[in-house]
Enzyme design. Sequence first.
Site, PDB file in Angstrom:
ATOM      1  N   ASP A  40     -16.962 -40.082 -22.470  1.00  0.00           N
ATOM      2  CA  ASP A  40     -18.298 -40.338 -21.930  1.00  0.00           C
ATOM      3  C   ASP A  40     -18.873 -41.601 -22.554  1.00  0.00           C
ATOM      4  O   ASP A  40     -19.292 -41.586 -23.720  1.00  0.00           O
ATOM      5  CB  ASP A  40     -19.201 -39.133 -22.214  1.00  0.00           C
ATOM      6  CG  ASP A  40     -20.524 -39.207 -21.467  1.00  0.00           C
ATOM      7  OD1 ASP A  40     -21.086 -40.315 -21.360  1.00  0.00           O
ATOM      8  OD2 ASP A  40     -21.011 -38.147 -20.999  1.00  0.00           O
ATOM      9  N   GLU A  41     -18.915 -42.683 -21.812  1.00  0.00           N
ATOM     10  CA  GLU A  41     -19.373 -43.952 -22.370  1.00  0.00           C
ATOM     11  C   GLU A  41     -20.845 -43.914 -22.770  1.00  0.00           C
ATOM     12  O   GLU A  41     -21.246 -44.539 -23.761  1.00  0.00           O
ATOM     13  CB  GLU A  41     -19.152 -45.096 -21.370  1.00  0.00           C
ATOM     14  CG  GLU A  41     -19.895 -44.936 -20.054  1.00  0.00           C
ATOM     15  CD  GLU A  41     -19.773 -46.179 -19.188  1.00  0.00           C
ATOM     16  OE1 GLU A  41     -19.868 -47.288 -19.720  1.00  0.00           O
ATOM     17  OE2 GLU A  41     -19.588 -46.028 -17.969  1.00  0.00           O
ATOM     18  N   LYS A  89     -15.971 -26.429 -22.200  1.00  0.00           N
ATOM     19  CA  LYS A  89     -16.306 -25.208 -22.933  1.00  0.00           C
ATOM     20  C   LYS A  89     -17.252 -24.238 -22.229  1.00  0.00           C
ATOM     21  O   LYS A  89     -17.457 -23.126 -22.713  1.00  0.00           O
ATOM     22  CB  LYS A  89     -16.911 -25.577 -24.296  1.00  0.00           C
ATOM     23  CG  LYS A  89     -18.281 -26.233 -24.214  1.00  0.00           C
ATOM     24  CD  LYS A  89     -18.865 -26.430 -25.615  1.00  0.00           C
ATOM     25  CE  LYS A  89     -20.313 -26.901 -25.535  1.00  0.00           C
ATOM     26  NZ  LYS A  89     -20.935 -26.984 -26.870  1.00  0.00           N
ATOM     27  N   LEU A 127      -9.898 -27.227 -32.920  1.00  0.00           N
ATOM     28  CA  LEU A 127     -11.008 -26.280 -32.868  1.00  0.00           C
ATOM     29  C   LEU A 127     -10.761 -25.239 -31.793  1.00  0.00           C
ATOM     30  O   LEU A 127     -10.415 -25.576 -30.658  1.00  0.00           O
ATOM     31  CB  LEU A 127     -12.322 -27.010 -32.583  1.00  0.00           C
ATOM     32  CG  LEU A 127     -13.079 -27.553 -33.804  1.00  0.00           C
ATOM     33  CD1 LEU A 127     -12.211 -28.501 -34.623  1.00  0.00           C
ATOM     34  CD2 LEU A 127     -14.355 -28.251 -33.375  1.00  0.00           C
ATOM     35  N   LYS A 131     -13.845 -16.857 -28.036  1.00  0.00           N
ATOM     36  CA  LYS A 131     -13.466 -16.467 -26.672  1.00  0.00           C
ATOM     37  C   LYS A 131     -11.964 -16.560 -26.430  1.00  0.00           C
ATOM     38  O   LYS A 131     -11.470 -16.076 -25.413  1.00  0.00           O
ATOM     39  CB  LYS A 131     -14.245 -17.313 -25.662  1.00  0.00           C
ATOM     40  CG  LYS A 131     -15.736 -17.000 -25.693  1.00  0.00           C
ATOM     41  CD  LYS A 131     -16.560 -17.985 -24.899  1.00  0.00           C
ATOM     42  CE  LYS A 131     -18.041 -17.624 -24.987  1.00  0.00           C
ATOM     43  NZ  LYS A 131     -18.583 -17.660 -26.379  1.00  0.00           N
ATOM     44  N   ASN A 171     -20.396 -18.652 -32.011  1.00  0.00           N
ATOM     45  CA  ASN A 171     -21.394 -19.574 -31.482  1.00  0.00           C
ATOM     46  C   ASN A 171     -21.942 -20.463 -32.595  1.00  0.00           C
ATOM     47  O   ASN A 171     -22.375 -19.972 -33.636  1.00  0.00           O
ATOM     48  CB  ASN A 171     -22.554 -18.795 -30.844  1.00  0.00           C
ATOM     49  CG  ASN A 171     -22.169 -18.187 -29.510  1.00  0.00           C
ATOM     50  OD1 ASN A 171     -20.985 -18.041 -29.210  1.00  0.00           O
ATOM     51  ND2 ASN A 171     -23.147 -17.846 -28.713  1.00  0.00           N
ATOM     52  N   VAL A 179     -27.381 -20.923 -26.873  1.00  0.00           N
ATOM     53  CA  VAL A 179     -28.505 -20.103 -26.444  1.00  0.00           C
ATOM     54  C   VAL A 179     -29.822 -20.453 -27.140  1.00  0.00           C
ATOM     55  O   VAL A 179     -30.896 -20.384 -26.522  1.00  0.00           O
ATOM     56  CB  VAL A 179     -28.174 -18.599 -26.636  1.00  0.00           C
ATOM     57  CG1 VAL A 179     -28.063 -18.239 -28.112  1.00  0.00           C
ATOM     58  CG2 VAL A 179     -29.207 -17.724 -25.951  1.00  0.00           C
ATOM     59  N   GLU A 257     -18.156 -13.361 -18.790  1.00  0.00           N
ATOM     60  CA  GLU A 257     -18.905 -13.165 -20.030  1.00  0.00           C
ATOM     61  C   GLU A 257     -18.605 -11.787 -20.633  1.00  0.00           C
ATOM     62  O   GLU A 257     -18.423 -10.804 -19.929  1.00  0.00           O
ATOM     63  CB  GLU A 257     -20.401 -13.292 -19.737  1.00  0.00           C
ATOM     64  CG  GLU A 257     -21.253 -13.554 -20.956  1.00  0.00           C
ATOM     65  CD  GLU A 257     -22.669 -13.948 -20.585  1.00  0.00           C
ATOM     66  OE1 GLU A 257     -23.244 -14.789 -21.288  1.00  0.00           O
ATOM     67  OE2 GLU A 257     -23.206 -13.416 -19.596  1.00  0.00           O
TER      68      GLU A 257
END
Length: 336
Positions: A40-41, A89, A127, A131, A171, A179, A257
Site C-alpha cells: 500500500d503506497e 485478516k 505471525l 483463529k 486479539n 473491536v 465467527e
Amino acid sequence: MLNNKLVLITGGTGSLGKALTHHIFKTYPGVKKLIIFSRDEQKQFQMAQEFPVTKYPQIRFFLGDVRDQERLVRAFNGVDVIIHAAAMKHVHLAEYNPDECIKTNIGGAQNVIHAALQTGVQNVVALSTDKACAPINLYGATKLTSDKLFVAANNIKGTNPIKFSIVRYGNVMGSNGSVIPFFIDKKKEGKLPITDATMTRFNISLQGGVDMVMHAIENAWGGEVFIPKIPSYKITDVAKAIAPECAIDIIGIRPGEKIHEEMITSSDSYNTYDLGKYYTILPSVPHFNLTEYKKHFNAVPVEQGFNYNSGTNTEWEDVESLRKLIKEHVDSTFEI
C-alpha cells in the site's frame, strides 16, 4: 540481538509493524537497516512521515506484494531477519473473497519461505492468530496452513542454518479493525452492535505482541509455535468499559465467527510445553534433540488433553482493568 543486522517486516505498515519499528529503533539503535515491505503506497507514504529518514537513517520503504516471489527475492537480498506480518485478516472479507485470502495468506507464506531460502536469511518469524487453532473460517484455515508451511520449512532447508518459527496470539488491543477502536467510534451513536453476548476473546497489547516476536527471534530453534499466557475478556465487559451508557444491539454471529477462541487444542497438547511466560507447540518430529531442548529451556510438558480456550481461561480482564488498558494502550484521552 538486532544491532548490525538487516531486518525486514512484511506488512510493515500495519499496527504491529509500526509497533515493531518503534521498538527496534528504541532498543537496537545499531540496527544496520530496517526495511518496511508492503503493497500500500499510501500507508508507506504516511508511515514515512512518522519515521522520517532524517531521524531514522536506517529505515527503507520497499513496495511489493508477498504474492510476488521475484519481488521478495529482490527485497530479501542481504537481509538477516524477516518478520512476516503481511496477511489478509478480516474474517468476513475472507469468507466473501476466498481466492484473495488464499493467494495472500498461503501463497504469500510459500513465497516468503522460498525467497528466504534463496537469499541467505538467518531467521524468519511468522505471525499467526488464535483463529488458526481448530479453524472454522477460511481466514483461520489459511493461517493454519501458513503455520504448517513455516514449520515444515525447517525440514527442507538442508544445510542452510536458517530458522523458521511462528508466534500465535489473540486479539491485539487497539490494532486496526479490532473491536475496541470500533466500539469507541460507535459510542457516539448511542448503541453498540454485539454479535453474541456470551462471546469471549484473548487479549494482548501491541507491546506484548512485539515482545513475543523478539522472544522468537532470540530463542527459536526452528519449528516452534510460541503462544503467550494472556487473559481473556467478555465482549460485554468491553462494551461496559467503553460506553456503559450505550444500548447493546445483538446482531448475531457473522460468517466464520466463533463464540470462544482457542490457541492450543487438546490434540496439540501431546507436543506442547510450558516455558514459563509462554507455551510452545513443537513439531511432532522436531529436527533438533528434544531432550536438549527441554533441558535448555526448562520446558515442562503440559498435561495430555490440555487446551487453551478464551472461554475457560483462568485469567480475566474485568471492566475496570479494561478501562485502564484502553487508556494505556489505545487512547490516552479515554476517560476512566
